[in-house]
Design a protein around this motif. Sequence first.
Motif, PDB file in Angstrom:
ATOM      1  N   ARG A  36       1.060 -13.348  -0.862  1.00 31.53           N
ATOM      2  CA  ARG A  36      -0.146 -12.919  -1.565  1.00 31.53           C
ATOM      3  C   ARG A  36       0.300 -12.235  -2.853  1.00 31.53           C
ATOM      4  NH1 ARG A  36      -1.442 -15.403   2.170  1.00 31.53           N
ATOM      5  NH2 ARG A  36      -3.229 -15.204   3.553  1.00 31.53           N
ATOM      6  N   GLU A  37      -0.320 -12.593  -3.953  1.00 29.23           N
ATOM      7  CA  GLU A  37       0.016 -12.009  -5.248  1.00 29.23           C
ATOM      8  C   GLU A  37      -0.498 -10.577  -5.317  1.00 29.23           C
ATOM      9  OE1 GLU A  37       2.073 -13.758  -6.830  1.00 29.23           O
ATOM     10  OE2 GLU A  37       1.643 -15.708  -5.971  1.00 29.23           O
ATOM     11  N   LEU A  38       0.100  -9.780  -6.184  1.00 29.08           N
ATOM     12  CA  LEU A  38      -0.279  -8.376  -6.337  1.00 29.08           C
ATOM     13  C   LEU A  38      -0.748  -8.086  -7.755  1.00 29.08           C
ATOM     14  CD1 LEU A  38       2.671  -6.638  -4.464  1.00 29.08           C
ATOM     15  CD2 LEU A  38       0.407  -7.228  -3.583  1.00 29.08           C
ATOM     16  N   ALA A  39      -1.677  -7.163  -7.854  1.00 33.45           N
ATOM     17  CA  ALA A  39      -2.130  -6.631  -9.134  1.00 33.45           C
ATOM     18  C   ALA A  39      -1.857  -5.139  -9.116  1.00 33.45           C
ATOM     19  CB  ALA A  39      -3.623  -6.902  -9.323  1.00 33.45           C
ATOM     20  N   TRP A  40      -1.454  -4.593 -10.237  1.00 33.27           N
ATOM     21  CA  TRP A  40      -1.126  -3.174 -10.318  1.00 33.27           C
ATOM     22  C   TRP A  40      -2.264  -2.400 -10.948  1.00 33.27           C
ATOM     23  CZ3 TRP A  40       2.634  -3.299  -7.250  1.00 33.27           C
ATOM     24  CH2 TRP A  40       3.670  -4.193  -7.358  1.00 33.27           C
ATOM     25  N   SER A  41      -2.394  -1.148 -10.549  1.00 31.54           N
ATOM     26  CA  SER A  41      -3.291  -0.234 -11.238  1.00 31.54           C
ATOM     27  C   SER A  41      -2.720   0.015 -12.628  1.00 31.54           C
ATOM     28  CB  SER A  41      -3.381   1.095 -10.482  1.00 31.54           C
ATOM     29  OG  SER A  41      -3.940   0.900  -9.205  1.00 31.54           O
ATOM     30  N   VAL A  42      -3.571   0.421 -13.556  1.00 34.26           N
ATOM     31  CA  VAL A  42      -3.124   0.712 -14.912  1.00 34.26           C
ATOM     32  C   VAL A  42      -1.989   1.729 -14.863  1.00 34.26           C
ATOM     33  CG1 VAL A  42      -3.815   1.711 -17.130  1.00 34.26           C
ATOM     34  CG2 VAL A  42      -5.372   0.192 -15.896  1.00 34.26           C
ATOM     35  N   GLY A  43      -0.912   1.429 -15.574  1.00 37.57           N
ATOM     36  CA  GLY A  43       0.235   2.323 -15.628  1.00 37.57           C
ATOM     37  C   GLY A  43       1.341   1.982 -14.648  1.00 37.57           C
ATOM     38  N   TYR A  44       1.054   1.170 -13.632  1.00 34.78           N
ATOM     39  CA  TYR A  44       2.071   0.759 -12.664  1.00 34.78           C
ATOM     40  C   TYR A  44       2.779  -0.491 -13.174  1.00 34.78           C
ATOM     41  CZ  TYR A  44       0.546   3.924  -8.966  1.00 34.78           C
ATOM     42  OH  TYR A  44       0.259   5.027  -8.213  1.00 34.78           O
ATOM     43  N   SER A  45       4.048  -0.646 -12.789  1.00 33.12           N
ATOM     44  CA  SER A  45       4.788  -1.842 -13.170  1.00 33.12           C
ATOM     45  C   SER A  45       5.930  -2.077 -12.194  1.00 33.12           C
ATOM     46  CB  SER A  45       5.323  -1.708 -14.602  1.00 33.12           C
ATOM     47  OG  SER A  45       6.219  -0.631 -14.695  1.00 33.12           O
ATOM     48  N   ALA A  46       6.456  -3.288 -12.261  1.00 34.49           N
ATOM     49  CA  ALA A  46       7.622  -3.659 -11.458  1.00 34.49           C
ATOM     50  C   ALA A  46       8.806  -3.787 -12.395  1.00 34.49           C
ATOM     51  CB  ALA A  46       7.365  -4.987 -10.735  1.00 34.49           C
ATOM     52  N   ARG A  47       9.972  -3.363 -11.888  1.00 37.69           N
ATOM     53  CA  ARG A  47      11.209  -3.511 -12.654  1.00 37.69           C
ATOM     54  C   ARG A  47      12.325  -3.876 -11.690  1.00 37.69           C
ATOM     55  NH1 ARG A  47      12.122   2.906 -13.999  1.00 37.69           N
ATOM     56  NH2 ARG A  47      12.878   3.497 -11.908  1.00 37.69           N
ATOM     57  N   PHE A  48      13.411  -4.391 -12.237  1.00 38.06           N
ATOM     58  CA  PHE A  48      14.565  -4.792 -11.436  1.00 38.06           C
ATOM     59  C   PHE A  48      15.786  -4.086 -11.982  1.00 38.06           C
ATOM     60  CE2 PHE A  48      11.325  -7.935 -11.025  1.00 38.06           C
ATOM     61  CZ  PHE A  48      11.352  -8.259  -9.683  1.00 38.06           C
ATOM     62  N   VAL A  49      16.429  -3.244 -11.114  1.00 38.94           N
ATOM     63  CA  VAL A  49      17.560  -2.415 -11.566  1.00 38.94           C
ATOM     64  C   VAL A  49      18.728  -2.342 -10.578  1.00 38.94           C
ATOM     65  CG1 VAL A  49      16.234  -0.960 -13.168  1.00 38.94           C
ATOM     66  CG2 VAL A  49      16.311  -0.365 -10.766  1.00 38.94           C
ATOM     67  N   PRO A  50      19.360  -3.309 -10.008  1.00 40.43           N
ATOM     68  CA  PRO A  50      18.973  -4.711 -10.099  1.00 40.43           C
ATOM     69  C   PRO A  50      17.893  -5.100  -9.093  1.00 40.43           C
ATOM     70  CG  PRO A  50      20.998  -4.571  -8.861  1.00 40.43           C
ATOM     71  CD  PRO A  50      20.631  -3.154  -9.305  1.00 40.43           C
ATOM     72  N   GLY A  51      17.676  -4.308  -8.029  1.00 42.04           N
ATOM     73  CA  GLY A  51      16.648  -4.639  -7.041  1.00 42.04           C
ATOM     74  C   GLY A  51      15.266  -4.233  -7.529  1.00 42.04           C
ATOM     75  N   LEU A  52      14.248  -4.768  -6.871  1.00 45.11           N
ATOM     76  CA  LEU A  52      12.855  -4.508  -7.229  1.00 45.11           C
ATOM     77  C   LEU A  52      12.473  -3.057  -6.970  1.00 45.11           C
ATOM     78  CD1 LEU A  52       9.897  -5.300  -7.908  1.00 45.11           C
ATOM     79  CD2 LEU A  52       9.686  -6.045  -5.517  1.00 45.11           C
ATOM     80  N   GLU A  53      11.847  -2.439  -7.964  1.00 39.22           N
ATOM     81  CA  GLU A  53      11.226  -1.131  -7.825  1.00 39.22           C
ATOM     82  C   GLU A  53       9.841  -1.209  -8.447  1.00 39.22           C
ATOM     83  OE1 GLU A  53      14.992   1.937  -8.094  1.00 39.22           O
ATOM     84  OE2 GLU A  53      13.821   1.572  -9.907  1.00 39.22           O
ATOM     85  N   VAL A  54       8.872  -0.553  -7.802  1.00 39.49           N
ATOM     86  CA  VAL A  54       7.539  -0.394  -8.384  1.00 39.49           C
ATOM     87  C   VAL A  54       7.439   1.062  -8.826  1.00 39.49           C
ATOM     88  CG1 VAL A  54       5.048  -0.460  -7.973  1.00 39.49           C
ATOM     89  CG2 VAL A  54       6.537  -2.201  -6.942  1.00 39.49           C
ATOM     90  N   VAL A  55       7.035   1.259 -10.080  1.00 37.51           N
ATOM     91  CA  VAL A  55       6.923   2.610 -10.617  1.00 37.51           C
ATOM     92  C   VAL A  55       5.475   2.902 -11.010  1.00 37.51           C
ATOM     93  CG1 VAL A  55       9.317   2.725 -11.397  1.00 37.51           C
ATOM     94  CG2 VAL A  55       7.569   1.853 -12.940  1.00 37.51           C
ATOM     95  N   ASP A  56       5.096   4.178 -10.890  1.00 34.66           N
ATOM     96  CA  ASP A  56       3.739   4.576 -11.266  1.00 34.66           C
ATOM     97  C   ASP A  56       3.701   4.942 -12.753  1.00 34.66           C
ATOM     98  OD1 ASP A  56       4.742   7.200 -11.506  1.00 34.66           O
ATOM     99  OD2 ASP A  56       3.734   7.905  -9.693  1.00 34.66           O
ATOM    100  N   GLU A  57       2.566   5.451 -13.201  1.00 33.57           N
ATOM    101  CA  GLU A  57       2.374   5.751 -14.621  1.00 33.57           C
ATOM    102  C   GLU A  57       3.293   6.852 -15.135  1.00 33.57           C
ATOM    103  OE1 GLU A  57      -0.297   8.324 -12.212  1.00 33.57           O
ATOM    104  OE2 GLU A  57       0.005   6.171 -12.255  1.00 33.57           O
ATOM    105  N   THR A  58       3.902   7.634 -14.236  1.00 33.24           N
ATOM    106  CA  THR A  58       4.835   8.680 -14.658  1.00 33.24           C
ATOM    107  C   THR A  58       6.284   8.208 -14.612  1.00 33.24           C
ATOM    108  OG1 THR A  58       5.169   9.628 -12.450  1.00 33.24           O
ATOM    109  CG2 THR A  58       3.276  10.451 -13.733  1.00 33.24           C
ATOM    110  N   GLY A  59       6.508   6.966 -14.141  1.00 34.68           N
ATOM    111  CA  GLY A  59       7.858   6.439 -14.004  1.00 34.68           C
ATOM    112  C   GLY A  59       8.482   6.716 -12.650  1.00 34.68           C
ATOM    113  N   ARG A  60       7.736   7.351 -11.750  1.00 28.28           N
ATOM    114  CA  ARG A  60       8.241   7.651 -10.402  1.00 28.28           C
ATOM    115  C   ARG A  60       8.256   6.377  -9.567  1.00 28.28           C
ATOM    116  NH1 ARG A  60       5.955   9.279  -5.253  1.00 28.28           N
ATOM    117  NH2 ARG A  60       3.918   8.790  -6.117  1.00 28.28           N
TER     118      ARG A  60
END
Length: 98
Positions: A43-67
């Motif tokens: 199932r695909e995902l949508a993020w709330s405003v300010g959230y994003s996914a990054r790879f460092v190298p593994g997947l992390e989801v961060v909130d609007e504060t970068g946490r």
Amino acid sequence: ANWTVDGVRLLCGGTGLVGGFFLHGSPTDPRSAWMIVPDGSRRELAWSVGYSARFVPGLEVVDETGRVVAREGSVIEGGCETPERDVWSVEFASEHQP
């Protein structure tokens, strides 16, 4: 979560998910991150405003504060389908948050 579709505001209080719902992702996938449901489908995902996914190298989801709020394999405990069919806004299990 809330969305506006054709001028109509839609609200979602979230639905509890029971069973194996897990976060997965790939930097080469157009959607970056998705959830796998108990039957093994995606199932695909949508993020709330300010959230994003990054790879460092593994997947992390961060909130609007970068946490970091979730990582590859994190348990998804709740969510609701967005107005876009089969795209979900989700909540991660608090005990699996860093």
